[in-house]
Scaffold this motif. Structure first.
Motif, PDB file in Angstrom:
ATOM      1  N   MET A   1       9.053   2.656  13.316  1.00 21.75           N
ATOM      2  CA  MET A   1       8.056   2.895  12.288  1.00 21.75           C
ATOM      3  C   MET A   1       7.296   1.585  12.077  1.00 21.75           C
ATOM      4  O   MET A   1       7.889   0.544  11.927  1.00 21.75           O
ATOM      5  N   SER A   2       5.968   1.650  12.059  1.00 17.67           N
ATOM      6  CA  SER A   2       5.163   0.439  11.922  1.00 17.67           C
ATOM      7  C   SER A   2       5.293  -0.141  10.515  1.00 17.67           C
ATOM      8  O   SER A   2       5.627   0.552   9.565  1.00 17.67           O
ATOM      9  N   GLY A   3       4.988  -1.436  10.406  1.00 17.98           N
ATOM     10  CA  GLY A   3       5.059  -2.112   9.110  1.00 17.98           C
ATOM     11  C   GLY A   3       4.087  -1.511   8.107  1.00 17.98           C
ATOM     12  O   GLY A   3       4.398  -1.364   6.931  1.00 17.98           O
ATOM     13  N   THR A   4       2.865  -1.151   8.582  1.00 22.09           N
ATOM     14  CA  THR A   4       1.873  -0.554   7.693  1.00 22.09           C
ATOM     15  C   THR A   4       2.385   0.772   7.159  1.00 22.09           C
ATOM     16  O   THR A   4       2.282   1.057   5.973  1.00 22.09           O
ATOM     17  N   ARG A   5       2.956   1.585   8.045  1.00 21.27           N
ATOM     18  CA  ARG A   5       3.476   2.886   7.616  1.00 21.27           C
ATOM     19  C   ARG A   5       4.613   2.707   6.608  1.00 21.27           C
ATOM     20  O   ARG A   5       4.700   3.425   5.625  1.00 21.27           O
ATOM     21  N   ARG A   6       5.487   1.714   6.841  1.00 23.48           N
ATOM     22  CA  ARG A   6       6.573   1.456   5.899  1.00 23.48           C
ATOM     23  C   ARG A   6       6.028   1.036   4.542  1.00 23.48           C
ATOM     24  O   ARG A   6       6.516   1.468   3.502  1.00 23.48           O
ATOM     25  N   LEU A   7       4.994   0.165   4.547  1.00 23.67           N
ATOM     26  CA  LEU A   7       4.389  -0.267   3.286  1.00 23.67           C
ATOM     27  C   LEU A   7       3.793   0.916   2.535  1.00 23.67           C
ATOM     28  O   LEU A   7       3.954   1.040   1.322  1.00 23.67           O
ATOM     29  N   LEU A   8       3.078   1.802   3.268  1.00 19.00           N
ATOM     30  CA  LEU A   8       2.470   2.951   2.604  1.00 19.00           C
ATOM     31  C   LEU A   8       3.533   3.905   2.075  1.00 19.00           C
ATOM     32  O   LEU A   8       3.388   4.456   0.983  1.00 19.00           O
ATOM     33  N   MET A   9       4.633   4.101   2.829  1.00 14.22           N
ATOM     34  CA  MET A   9       5.699   4.987   2.358  1.00 14.22           C
ATOM     35  C   MET A   9       6.377   4.394   1.122  1.00 14.22           C
ATOM     36  O   MET A   9       6.650   5.091   0.157  1.00 14.22           O
ATOM     37  N   ALA A  10       6.633   3.079   1.143  1.00  8.80           N
ATOM     38  CA  ALA A  10       7.233   2.430  -0.020  1.00  8.80           C
ATOM     39  C   ALA A  10       6.278   2.523  -1.203  1.00  8.80           C
ATOM     40  O   ALA A  10       6.682   2.775  -2.337  1.00  8.80           O
ATOM     41  N   GLY A  11       4.997   2.346  -0.931  1.00  5.00           N
ATOM     42  CA  GLY A  11       3.996   2.450  -1.984  1.00  5.00           C
ATOM     43  C   GLY A  11       3.936   3.843  -2.571  1.00  5.00           C
ATOM     44  O   GLY A  11       3.797   4.021  -3.772  1.00  5.00           O
ATOM     45  N   ASP A  81      -9.906 -13.514  -7.206  1.00  3.51           N
ATOM     46  CA  ASP A  81      -9.922 -12.853  -5.895  1.00  3.51           C
ATOM     47  C   ASP A  81     -10.234 -13.905  -4.832  1.00  3.51           C
ATOM     48  O   ASP A  81     -11.388 -14.190  -4.553  1.00  3.51           O
ATOM     49  N   PHE A  82      -9.177 -14.494  -4.263  1.00  5.07           N
ATOM     50  CA  PHE A  82      -9.311 -15.552  -3.267  1.00  5.07           C
ATOM     51  C   PHE A  82      -8.818 -15.072  -1.920  1.00  5.07           C
ATOM     52  O   PHE A  82      -7.822 -14.351  -1.849  1.00  5.07           O
ATOM     53  N   GLY A  83      -9.470 -15.517  -0.856  1.00 10.09           N
ATOM     54  CA  GLY A  83      -8.939 -15.326   0.489  1.00 10.09           C
ATOM     55  C   GLY A  83      -9.755 -14.397   1.346  1.00 10.09           C
ATOM     56  O   GLY A  83     -10.851 -13.970   0.996  1.00 10.09           O
ATOM     57  N   ILE A  84      -9.187 -14.106   2.516  1.00  7.09           N
ATOM     58  CA  ILE A  84      -9.807 -13.196   3.462  1.00  7.09           C
ATOM     59  C   ILE A  84      -8.795 -12.109   3.800  1.00  7.09           C
ATOM     60  O   ILE A  84      -7.595 -12.337   3.824  1.00  7.09           O
ATOM     61  N   SER A  85      -9.298 -10.906   4.009  1.00  7.64           N
ATOM     62  CA  SER A  85      -8.403  -9.820   4.388  1.00  7.64           C
ATOM     63  C   SER A  85      -9.073  -8.931   5.413  1.00  7.64           C
ATOM     64  O   SER A  85     -10.283  -8.723   5.395  1.00  7.64           O
ATOM     65  N   ASP A  86      -8.248  -8.436   6.297  1.00  3.43           N
ATOM     66  CA  ASP A  86      -8.684  -7.539   7.346  1.00  3.43           C
ATOM     67  C   ASP A  86      -8.823  -6.137   6.746  1.00  3.43           C
ATOM     68  O   ASP A  86      -8.708  -5.951   5.543  1.00  3.43           O
ATOM     69  N   GLN A  87      -8.995  -5.155   7.592  1.00  2.00           N
ATOM     70  CA  GLN A  87      -9.172  -3.781   7.145  1.00  2.00           C
ATOM     71  C   GLN A  87      -8.009  -3.334   6.256  1.00  2.00           C
ATOM     72  O   GLN A  87      -6.852  -3.387   6.654  1.00  2.00           O
ATOM     73  N   ALA A  88      -8.313  -2.923   5.050  1.00  3.59           N
ATOM     74  CA  ALA A  88      -7.295  -2.432   4.114  1.00  3.59           C
ATOM     75  C   ALA A  88      -7.214  -0.919   4.217  1.00  3.59           C
ATOM     76  O   ALA A  88      -8.197  -0.249   4.517  1.00  3.59           O
ATOM     77  N   SER A  89      -6.053  -0.377   3.946  1.00  7.13           N
ATOM     78  CA  SER A  89      -5.862   1.066   3.906  1.00  7.13           C
ATOM     79  C   SER A  89      -5.303   1.416   2.536  1.00  7.13           C
ATOM     80  O   SER A  89      -4.255   0.915   2.146  1.00  7.13           O
ATOM     81  N   MET A  90      -6.043   2.252   1.767  1.00  5.29           N
ATOM     82  CA  MET A  90      -5.648   2.639   0.416  1.00  5.29           C
ATOM     83  C   MET A  90      -5.386   4.134   0.393  1.00  5.29           C
ATOM     84  O   MET A  90      -6.103   4.900   1.025  1.00  5.29           O
ATOM     85  N   PHE A 123       0.288  -6.259   0.599  1.00  8.03           N
ATOM     86  CA  PHE A 123       0.020  -5.003  -0.079  1.00  8.03           C
ATOM     87  C   PHE A 123      -0.747  -5.270  -1.356  1.00  8.03           C
ATOM     88  O   PHE A 123      -0.838  -6.397  -1.823  1.00  8.03           O
ATOM     89  N   SER A 124      -1.296  -4.217  -1.907  1.00  9.31           N
ATOM     90  CA  SER A 124      -1.943  -4.315  -3.204  1.00  9.31           C
ATOM     91  C   SER A 124      -1.754  -2.997  -3.942  1.00  9.31           C
ATOM     92  O   SER A 124      -1.416  -1.980  -3.343  1.00  9.31           O
ATOM     93  N   ALA A 125      -1.947  -3.038  -5.240  1.00  7.76           N
ATOM     94  CA  ALA A 125      -1.879  -1.842  -6.073  1.00  7.76           C
ATOM     95  C   ALA A 125      -3.218  -1.707  -6.786  1.00  7.76           C
ATOM     96  O   ALA A 125      -3.788  -2.690  -7.234  1.00  7.76           O
ATOM     97  N   ASN A 126      -3.714  -0.485  -6.839  1.00 10.69           N
ATOM     98  CA  ASN A 126      -4.987  -0.206  -7.491  1.00 10.69           C
ATOM     99  C   ASN A 126      -4.760   0.859  -8.542  1.00 10.69           C
ATOM    100  O   ASN A 126      -4.283   1.943  -8.233  1.00 10.69           O
ATOM    101  N   PRO A 141      -4.013   7.600 -10.821  1.00 13.80           N
ATOM    102  CA  PRO A 141      -4.396   6.266 -11.259  1.00 13.80           C
ATOM    103  C   PRO A 141      -3.812   5.125 -10.433  1.00 13.80           C
ATOM    104  O   PRO A 141      -4.389   4.060 -10.376  1.00 13.80           O
ATOM    105  N   LEU A 142      -2.683   5.320  -9.774  1.00 16.38           N
ATOM    106  CA  LEU A 142      -2.046   4.225  -9.052  1.00 16.38           C
ATOM    107  C   LEU A 142      -2.039   4.506  -7.564  1.00 16.38           C
ATOM    108  O   LEU A 142      -1.570   5.546  -7.128  1.00 16.38           O
ATOM    109  N   SER A 143      -2.587   3.593  -6.766  1.00 12.89           N
ATOM    110  CA  SER A 143      -2.479   3.701  -5.314  1.00 12.89           C
ATOM    111  C   SER A 143      -1.895   2.405  -4.799  1.00 12.89           C
ATOM    112  O   SER A 143      -1.980   1.362  -5.439  1.00 12.89           O
ATOM    113  N   VAL A 144      -1.326   2.482  -3.632  1.00 14.67           N
ATOM    114  CA  VAL A 144      -0.800   1.288  -2.982  1.00 14.67           C
ATOM    115  C   VAL A 144      -1.537   1.136  -1.666  1.00 14.67           C
ATOM    116  O   VAL A 144      -1.798   2.110  -0.972  1.00 14.67           O
ATOM    117  N   SER A 145      -1.885  -0.088  -1.338  1.00 19.50           N
ATOM    118  CA  SER A 145      -2.649  -0.370  -0.131  1.00 19.50           C
ATOM    119  C   SER A 145      -1.865  -1.288   0.780  1.00 19.50           C
ATOM    120  O   SER A 145      -1.088  -2.117   0.327  1.00 19.50           O
TER     121      SER A 145
END
Length: 173
Positions: A1-11, A81-90, A123-126, A141-145
């Protein structure tokens, strides 16, 4: 399972209480609310200069019944809001009065807060809600990216969506 998929599932697991809370708040005595599908947005590369950022998003709504709808829009952050980020998935659950959501029904403005951290993968929370309390369709109201880059943000956020015919999973032409 990819890291992104794990993050989204945990989110998604972390977001479940937010879904229950939003359904309880949104459900009035006469109008029951239900989960109608999922909205996934992918954001372009973004740079935060300290006081905010803006990134274009392409979204796909996957309803529990019916065909997918597509949206394009902008995610804006104002605050730390500091830094650079690649494509986010929310990813958001969509709450509606019916499982049948009309194309274009998610268009509009959503406001709230966004916080996140990335050092490589991150990750981020929106926490966003529609700016129109009378709408029949809202985002949980709550999403995880999932995100990647080097960034830190704690900011007010605005997501503006417009209907689109472009599938965000297909490359732009």
């Amino acid at each position: 399972m990819s890291g992104t998929r794990r993050l989204l599932m945990a989110g998604a697991a972390l977001a479940a209480p937010g879904l229950a809370w939003s359904a309880a708040i949104a459900a009035g005595p006469a109008v029951p609310q239900m989960a109608a599908g999922l909205l996934e947005c992918r954001g372009d590369f973004a740079t935060g200069y300290g006081f905010g950022s803006s990134r274009k998003v392409r979204c796909e709504y996957r309803p529990s019944m019916g065909v997918n709808h597509y949206y394009a829009g902008t995610m804006e952050r104002v605050g730390l809001d500091f830094g650079i980020s690649d494509q986010a998935s929310m990813l958001w659950a969509v709450i509606a009065t019916s499982a049948a959501v009309e194309p274009g029904a998610l268009a509009g403005k959503y406001v709230g807060i966004s916080t996140g951290f990335a050092l490589g993968p991150g990750f981020s929370a929106n926490m966003l809600a529609s700016d129109d309390a009378t709408r029949q369709v809202t985002l949980q109201p709550l999403s995880v990216s999932s995100d990647s880059g080097l960034s830190l943000s704690i900011a007010g956020a605005t997501l503006t969506l417009e209907p689109s015919t472009a599938n965000p999973r297909q490359p732009a032409q």
